[in-house]
Design a protein around this motif. Sequence first.
Motif, PDB file in Angstrom:
ATOM      1  N   GLY A   1     -37.921 -30.717 -23.246  1.00 51.26           N
ATOM      2  CA  GLY A   1     -39.197 -30.556 -22.566  1.00 51.26           C
ATOM      3  C   GLY A   1     -40.044 -29.449 -23.155  1.00 51.26           C
ATOM      4  O   GLY A   1     -41.160 -29.197 -22.711  1.00 51.26           O
ATOM      5  N   PHE A   2     -39.544 -28.768 -24.157  1.00 50.04           N
ATOM      6  CA  PHE A   2     -40.275 -27.667 -24.793  1.00 50.04           C
ATOM      7  C   PHE A   2     -39.701 -27.486 -26.195  1.00 50.04           C
ATOM      8  O   PHE A   2     -38.844 -28.240 -26.628  1.00 50.04           O
ATOM      9  N   GLY A   3     -40.203 -26.476 -26.887  1.00 57.81           N
ATOM     10  CA  GLY A   3     -39.590 -26.076 -28.147  1.00 57.81           C
ATOM     11  C   GLY A   3     -40.341 -26.485 -29.391  1.00 57.81           C
ATOM     12  O   GLY A   3     -40.051 -25.987 -30.472  1.00 57.81           O
ATOM     13  N   MET A   4     -41.319 -27.397 -29.269  1.00 62.00           N
ATOM     14  CA  MET A   4     -41.973 -27.864 -30.478  1.00 62.00           C
ATOM     15  C   MET A   4     -42.725 -26.729 -31.165  1.00 62.00           C
ATOM     16  O   MET A   4     -42.545 -26.493 -32.364  1.00 62.00           O
ATOM     17  N   ALA A   5     -43.552 -26.013 -30.418  1.00 64.94           N
ATOM     18  CA  ALA A   5     -44.317 -24.930 -31.029  1.00 64.94           C
ATOM     19  C   ALA A   5     -43.409 -23.781 -31.453  1.00 64.94           C
ATOM     20  O   ALA A   5     -43.587 -23.197 -32.524  1.00 64.94           O
ATOM     21  N   ILE A   6     -42.422 -23.446 -30.603  1.00 67.58           N
ATOM     22  CA  ILE A   6     -41.527 -22.330 -30.914  1.00 67.58           C
ATOM     23  C   ILE A   6     -40.803 -22.563 -32.237  1.00 67.58           C
ATOM     24  O   ILE A   6     -40.623 -21.642 -33.040  1.00 67.58           O
ATOM     25  N   LEU A   7     -40.383 -23.806 -32.490  1.00 68.55           N
ATOM     26  CA  LEU A   7     -39.660 -24.123 -33.724  1.00 68.55           C
ATOM     27  C   LEU A   7     -40.598 -24.424 -34.880  1.00 68.55           C
ATOM     28  O   LEU A   7     -40.279 -24.129 -36.034  1.00 68.55           O
ATOM     29  N   LEU A   8     -41.742 -25.011 -34.579  1.00 70.21           N
ATOM     30  CA  LEU A   8     -42.615 -25.514 -35.636  1.00 70.21           C
ATOM     31  C   LEU A   8     -43.472 -24.424 -36.269  1.00 70.21           C
ATOM     32  O   LEU A   8     -43.629 -24.388 -37.496  1.00 70.21           O
ATOM     33  N   VAL A   9     -44.022 -23.520 -35.462  1.00 64.86           N
ATOM     34  CA  VAL A   9     -44.948 -22.518 -36.001  1.00 64.86           C
ATOM     35  C   VAL A   9     -44.302 -21.642 -37.076  1.00 64.86           C
ATOM     36  O   VAL A   9     -44.904 -21.432 -38.140  1.00 64.86           O
ATOM     37  N   PRO A  10     -43.070 -21.108 -36.866  1.00 61.45           N
ATOM     38  CA  PRO A  10     -42.486 -20.281 -37.934  1.00 61.45           C
ATOM     39  C   PRO A  10     -42.292 -21.038 -39.250  1.00 61.45           C
ATOM     40  O   PRO A  10     -42.458 -20.471 -40.329  1.00 61.45           O
TER      41      PRO A  10
END
Length: 247
Positions: free
Chosen positions: A30-39
């Motif tokens: 339900g989350f994690g796309m931005a947290i993993l993708l941005v770096p």
Amino acid sequence: MDLFTAYEPWQLIAALAAAFGSAYVRGLTGFGMAILLVPVLALALTPIDAVLLANFLSIFIGMSEIVRLVRGAERSAWIIAGIVLLTAPLGFIALSLTTPSVARLIVALIAFSAFLAVLLPRRPAAQPGMVATGGVGVVSGLMTGYAGMPGPPVVPYYVGRDIPRETAKASMMLIFTIAPFAGLATGAVLEVLDWQLALLALGLFPAVLIGNKLGDRASGRMPDPVWRTFVGVVLAGAALAAFLRLL
């Protein structure tokens, strides 16, 4: 700058793989796309472009399932999302004034703080008061603008409570669909938004769509305790990767 010719093929392949993997985690947790993708995107793009590209992708995937999210989200999600829209510009302005090295350090600290928050004991299912909900909205808005990551305060707010998994997922996903509009609008006003990023996002979107679908299917077969453990593992991995990148 032509975003399709400014980078090496390996960089675009890495971005495609990161888009697929982060979308799989989004569908699962339900989350994690931005947290993993941005770096990962920041390896090839500037921090600002990485945030804006992640914003486009978050909007695209969220709008593809908006009916389900609206139906299943808790009322608090609308309150938090509204506050995020108001406060995200302040975070984006701070990002535009920060050096890339400092921005990466802050992103790492944000990811680590979210991991610590989900380790706390689970709270009752009742929706927290307006002060707590508003505080989550403000911090999430600042993080949306600064790092394209509304998740760190939002995830513990929902996952840390004893509510149905699908309610938590729908609420988080609805916020993560609305929040990026603030980042894109602010980037446009500050004239740092390269609209070619939207085309690059469209090129990456099939991988996001497939990854999200596969992750959502896997989530449906996962027992709730395992799901909540995986949430913590994802946040821990994101924090570790961000800190390793600083070294």
